[in-house]
Scaffold this motif. Sequence first.
Motif, mmCIF file in Angstrom:
data_model
loop_
_atom_site.group_PDB
_atom_site.id
_atom_site.type_symbol
_atom_site.label_atom_id
_atom_site.label_comp_id
_atom_site.label_asym_id
_atom_site.label_seq_id
_atom_site.Cartn_x
_atom_site.Cartn_y
_atom_site.Cartn_z
ATOM 1 N N ALA A 185 -6.407 56.076 22.808
ATOM 2 C CA ALA A 185 -5.038 56.373 23.233
ATOM 3 C C ALA A 185 -4.167 56.770 22.048
ATOM 4 N N GLY A 186 -4.415 56.149 20.878
ATOM 5 C CA GLY A 186 -3.607 56.458 19.706
ATOM 6 C C GLY A 186 -3.598 55.306 18.722
ATOM 7 N N SER A 187 -2.805 55.467 17.685
ATOM 8 C CA SER A 187 -2.654 54.455 16.641
ATOM 9 C C SER A 187 -1.181 54.157 16.440
ATOM 10 N N THR A 188 -0.901 52.960 15.932
ATOM 11 C CA THR A 188 0.476 52.577 15.649
ATOM 12 C C THR A 188 0.498 51.513 14.563
ATOM 13 N N THR A 189 1.603 51.445 13.855
ATOM 14 C CA THR A 189 1.819 50.360 12.902
ATOM 15 C C THR A 189 2.659 49.254 13.535
ATOM 16 N N SER A 190 3.161 49.497 14.740
ATOM 17 C CA SER A 190 3.957 48.510 15.476
ATOM 18 C C SER A 190 3.030 47.536 16.195
ATOM 19 N N LYS A 191 3.619 46.508 16.805
ATOM 20 C CA LYS A 191 2.840 45.570 17.608
ATOM 21 C C LYS A 191 3.052 45.841 19.097
ATOM 22 N N TYR A 192 3.260 47.106 19.417
ATOM 23 C CA TYR A 192 3.358 47.547 20.808
ATOM 24 C C TYR A 192 2.983 49.025 20.866
ATOM 25 N N TYR A 193 2.575 49.473 22.048
ATOM 26 C CA TYR A 193 2.183 50.865 22.233
ATOM 27 C C TYR A 193 2.288 51.197 23.711
ATOM 28 N N THR A 194 2.766 52.389 24.019
ATOM 29 C CA THR A 194 2.855 52.842 25.407
ATOM 30 C C THR A 194 1.739 53.837 25.674
ATOM 31 N N ILE A 195 0.914 53.506 26.658
ATOM 32 C CA ILE A 195 -0.161 54.399 27.081
ATOM 33 C C ILE A 195 0.361 55.198 28.272
ATOM 34 N N GLN A 196 0.268 56.507 28.182
ATOM 35 C CA GLN A 196 0.794 57.420 29.197
ATOM 36 C C GLN A 196 -0.327 57.907 30.115
ATOM 37 N N ILE B 60 -7.709 47.321 28.322
ATOM 38 C CA ILE B 60 -7.038 47.884 27.153
ATOM 39 C C ILE B 60 -7.520 47.121 25.925
ATOM 40 N N TYR B 61 -7.867 47.860 24.893
ATOM 41 C CA TYR B 61 -8.421 47.285 23.673
ATOM 42 C C TYR B 61 -7.527 47.651 22.493
ATOM 43 N N VAL B 62 -7.142 46.654 21.718
ATOM 44 C CA VAL B 62 -6.325 46.871 20.518
ATOM 45 C C VAL B 62 -7.133 46.373 19.327
ATOM 46 N N TYR B 63 -7.435 47.281 18.397
ATOM 47 C CA TYR B 63 -8.233 46.940 17.231
ATOM 48 C C TYR B 63 -7.371 47.012 15.975
ATOM 49 N N PRO B 64 -7.218 45.895 15.262
ATOM 50 C CA PRO B 64 -6.505 45.954 13.988
ATOM 51 C C PRO B 64 -7.375 46.649 12.944
ATOM 52 N N VAL B 65 -6.753 47.456 12.110
ATOM 53 C CA VAL B 65 -7.462 48.161 11.045
ATOM 54 C C VAL B 65 -6.823 47.747 9.727
ATOM 55 N N ASN C 215 0.079 40.079 19.331
ATOM 56 C CA ASN C 215 0.433 39.349 18.113
ATOM 57 C C ASN C 215 -0.421 39.870 16.967
ATOM 58 N N ALA C 216 0.165 39.925 15.799
ATOM 59 C CA ALA C 216 -0.571 40.386 14.622
ATOM 60 C C ALA C 216 -1.656 39.381 14.257
ATOM 61 N N PRO C 217 -2.817 39.851 13.797
ATOM 62 C CA PRO C 217 -3.866 38.925 13.370
ATOM 63 C C PRO C 217 -3.457 38.227 12.068
ATOM 64 N N LEU C 218 -3.984 37.043 11.854
ATOM 65 C CA LEU C 218 -3.651 36.289 10.646
ATOM 66 C C LEU C 218 -4.072 37.023 9.383
ATOM 67 N N SER C 219 -5.130 37.807 9.471
ATOM 68 C CA SER C 219 -5.630 38.520 8.294
ATOM 69 C C SER C 219 -4.832 39.775 7.972
ATOM 70 N N GLY C 220 -3.877 40.130 8.833
ATOM 71 C CA GLY C 220 -3.053 41.316 8.605
ATOM 72 C C GLY C 220 -3.751 42.592 9.049
ATOM 73 N N ALA C 221 -2.978 43.642 9.158
ATOM 74 C CA ALA C 221 -3.513 44.947 9.544
ATOM 75 C C ALA C 221 -2.578 46.028 9.038
ATOM 76 N N GLN C 222 -3.160 47.153 8.606
ATOM 77 C CA GLN C 222 -2.336 48.296 8.208
ATOM 78 C C GLN C 222 -1.835 49.040 9.442
ATOM 79 N N TYR C 223 -2.686 49.101 10.462
ATOM 80 C CA TYR C 223 -2.311 49.740 11.722
ATOM 81 C C TYR C 223 -3.271 49.290 12.804
ATOM 82 N N TYR C 224 -3.040 49.756 14.030
ATOM 83 C CA TYR C 224 -3.849 49.364 15.180
ATOM 84 C C TYR C 224 -4.319 50.607 15.921
#
Length: 70
Positions: free
Chosen positions: A35-46, A56-61, A10-19
Amino acid sequence: TISSITVTWNAPLSGAQYYNIYYKPTSSSIDPVYAGSTTSKYYTIQKLLDDTDYNIYVYPVKKSAAGYEQ
């Protein structure tokens, strides 16, 4: 065998440009691997190993007056 996983969040309340997404085997003492960056709220790790648990760690930027903050 090598596997993949798609993680969602889920997107953080403060918003994010990417993750930024990182991962590491749960039993490992190594630093998480980028693993990579995305502007979506999902990502596939290969290229994950079967029968291995991962953290798995997801950091909003977001952009601030000081630049980008993670």
